[in-house]
Design a protein around this motif. Structure first.
Motif, short mmCIF file in Angstrom:
data_model
loop_
_atom_site.label_atom_id
_atom_site.label_comp_id
_atom_site.label_asym_id
_atom_site.label_seq_id
_atom_site.Cartn_x
_atom_site.Cartn_y
_atom_site.Cartn_z
N THR A 198 46.44 40.25 46.72
CA THR A 198 46.96 39.24 45.82
C THR A 198 48.48 39.25 45.77
O THR A 198 49.12 40.29 45.90
CB THR A 198 46.44 39.45 44.39
OG1 THR A 198 46.98 38.45 43.55
CG2 THR A 198 46.83 40.82 43.85
N TYR A 240 35.32 38.28 34.03
CA TYR A 240 36.25 39.31 34.47
C TYR A 240 35.86 39.74 35.89
O TYR A 240 34.72 39.57 36.32
CB TYR A 240 36.30 40.50 33.50
CG TYR A 240 34.98 41.14 33.15
CD1 TYR A 240 34.34 42.02 34.01
CD2 TYR A 240 34.38 40.88 31.92
CE1 TYR A 240 33.14 42.62 33.67
CE2 TYR A 240 33.18 41.48 31.56
CZ TYR A 240 32.57 42.35 32.44
OH TYR A 240 31.38 42.94 32.11
N SER A 281 38.20 49.34 34.77
CA SER A 281 39.36 48.47 35.03
C SER A 281 38.87 47.15 35.61
O SER A 281 38.16 47.14 36.62
CB SER A 281 40.31 49.16 36.02
OG SER A 281 41.42 48.32 36.32
N LYS A 292 49.51 44.42 33.22
CA LYS A 292 48.64 45.48 32.72
C LYS A 292 48.56 45.39 31.20
O LYS A 292 49.58 45.40 30.51
CB LYS A 292 49.21 46.85 33.13
CG LYS A 292 48.38 48.04 32.67
CD LYS A 292 47.09 48.15 33.44
CE LYS A 292 46.35 49.43 33.06
NZ LYS A 292 45.06 49.55 33.77
N ASN A 340 45.13 42.74 33.76
CA ASN A 340 44.34 43.91 34.12
C ASN A 340 44.18 44.83 32.92
O ASN A 340 45.15 45.14 32.24
CB ASN A 340 45.04 44.66 35.27
CG ASN A 340 44.36 45.98 35.60
OD1 ASN A 340 45.03 47.00 35.74
ND2 ASN A 340 43.05 45.98 35.73
N ILE A 373 47.69 37.32 36.55
CA ILE A 373 46.39 37.97 36.43
C ILE A 373 46.55 39.18 35.51
O ILE A 373 47.49 39.96 35.64
CB ILE A 373 45.87 38.42 37.81
CG1 ILE A 373 45.63 37.21 38.71
CG2 ILE A 373 44.58 39.23 37.67
CD1 ILE A 373 45.27 37.56 40.14
N TYR A 381 39.89 42.59 35.96
CA TYR A 381 40.95 41.58 36.00
C TYR A 381 40.44 40.26 35.44
O TYR A 381 39.26 39.94 35.56
CB TYR A 381 41.42 41.37 37.45
CG TYR A 381 41.96 42.61 38.12
CD1 TYR A 381 43.31 42.92 38.06
CD2 TYR A 381 41.10 43.48 38.81
CE1 TYR A 381 43.82 44.07 38.67
CE2 TYR A 381 41.59 44.63 39.42
CZ TYR A 381 42.95 44.92 39.34
OH TYR A 381 43.44 46.06 39.95
N TRP A 382 41.34 39.50 34.85
CA TRP A 382 40.98 38.17 34.34
C TRP A 382 42.22 37.31 34.23
O TRP A 382 43.34 37.80 34.37
CB TRP A 382 40.27 38.29 32.98
CG TRP A 382 41.14 38.79 31.86
CD1 TRP A 382 41.88 38.04 31.00
CD2 TRP A 382 41.37 40.16 31.49
NE1 TRP A 382 42.56 38.84 30.10
CE2 TRP A 382 42.26 40.14 30.38
CE3 TRP A 382 40.91 41.38 31.97
CZ2 TRP A 382 42.69 41.31 29.77
CZ3 TRP A 382 41.35 42.54 31.35
CH2 TRP A 382 42.22 42.50 30.26
N THR A 383 42.02 36.02 33.98
CA THR A 383 43.14 35.09 33.84
C THR A 383 43.10 34.43 32.46
O THR A 383 42.12 34.55 31.73
CB THR A 383 43.09 33.99 34.92
OG1 THR A 383 41.87 33.24 34.78
CG2 THR A 383 43.14 34.60 36.32
N ILE A 385 50.61 40.61 38.22
CA ILE A 385 49.53 41.30 37.50
C ILE A 385 50.12 41.98 36.27
O ILE A 385 51.03 42.79 36.37
CB ILE A 385 48.83 42.33 38.39
CG1 ILE A 385 48.16 41.63 39.58
CG2 ILE A 385 47.81 43.13 37.59
CD1 ILE A 385 47.43 42.56 40.52
N ALA A 392 41.49 42.07 42.18
CA ALA A 392 42.58 41.15 41.84
C ALA A 392 42.73 40.05 42.89
O ALA A 392 43.27 38.98 42.59
CB ALA A 392 43.89 41.93 41.70
N ASN A 437 42.55 34.44 42.42
CA ASN A 437 43.77 34.47 43.22
C ASN A 437 43.94 33.13 43.94
O ASN A 437 43.79 33.02 45.15
CB ASN A 437 43.71 35.63 44.23
CG ASN A 437 45.04 35.87 44.90
OD1 ASN A 437 46.10 35.52 44.37
ND2 ASN A 437 45.01 36.44 46.09
#
Length: 253
Positions: free
Chosen positions: A2, A193, A183, A8, A212, A210, A185-187, A6, A197, A203
């Motif tokens: 990606t 989720y 862990s 966190k 995390n 994004i 990822y989402w937008t 990102i 990534a 992506n």
């Protein structure tokens, strides 16, 4: 790989969950604050309802325009306070969910906003329709507004997909089973989720950022409850291939 930014999202990471979910001290503290704010707003909402009742009971007969204005204004204020309080309460439940094992508490904790909505409007509705100083048309208009406010408040306060400790634990366990870490990822606009990534569903050219964090954090911030099937299938395949390559050859092979 990606190329997106990102971000966190901190909080409750690196704490494997097994049979049960335990919120972090930070999350529990935030939930408590939100519940206090919600309770204050709900008390003010009931105060607005009492105000509307007093205006109706003490107004001159026949009902004058100023009384109508005050009644409608107080009903609207009541509605706003109930809804905002319910939004805060629902967010607190995502931070510190109840357990499904305690059925009564689980229902009350997740649907308390609906109960408050009924308390904040139903007595006023009953009073309007039983008031002998209002004619049929006046009862229909004022009662209709109060009933509409009750319905809106009830619908917006209801949690149709309430979180639970068991659900959090199960979802977290699934991610840890597939990846070894809590862990995801989402937008901002996503409804699922992801494990990766660089998943094609997030992506994309439409995605600028994004996020995390943990499964619980995705639920807390975006109320996302579903794992991307593409990521899940990829992780299953990767896990299977790794399992084969990690097998030691037996003697004689």
């Amino acid at each position: 790989m990606t190329t997106k930014k990102i971000t966190k999202v901190g909080g409750d990471e690196d704490s494997p969950q097994k049979s049960t979910f335990v919120p972090t001290a930070e999350a529990k503290g935030q939930a408590t604050q939100l519940r206090i704010f919600a309770a204050v707003l709900w008390v003010l909402a009931i105060g607005a309802e009492i105000g509307a009742i007093l205006v109706l009971q003490k107004s001159a007969k026949p009902i004058v325009t100023s009384t109508w204005v005050w009644m409608i204004a107080l009903i609207v204020i009541d509605l706003i306070l109930v809804v905002i309080g319910s939004m805060l309460w629902k967010k607190s439940n995502r931070l510190d969910p109840a357990s499904k094992k305690d059925t009564v508490r689980f229902f009350i904790q997740n649907q308390l906003g609906v109960i408050i909505a009924v308390i904040a409007f139903l007595p006023l509705v009953i009073l309007i329709f039983t008031n002998k100083d209002l004619d049929g048309k006046q009862k229909g208009i004022l009662g209709g507004i109060a009933i509409a406010a009750l319905i809106i408040a009830g619908l917006l306060s209801a949690d149709f997909n309430p979180p639970s400790k068991e659900e959090y634990a199960q979802q977290t366990s699934r991610i840890e089973e597939l990846t070894g870490a809590n862990s995801v990822y989402w937008t901002k606009s996503g409804t699922k989720y992801h494990i990766y990534a660089d998943c094609s569903h997030i992506n994309t050219n439409r995605t600028d950022e994004i996020f995390n964090g943990t499964v619980a954090k995705a639920r807390e911030l975006k109320n996302i409850t579903e794992l991307c099937k593409t990521c899940e299938n990829k992780a299953e395949k990767t896990k299977g291939i790794k399992g084969i390559t990690d097998q030691k050859p037996e003697a004689g092979e």
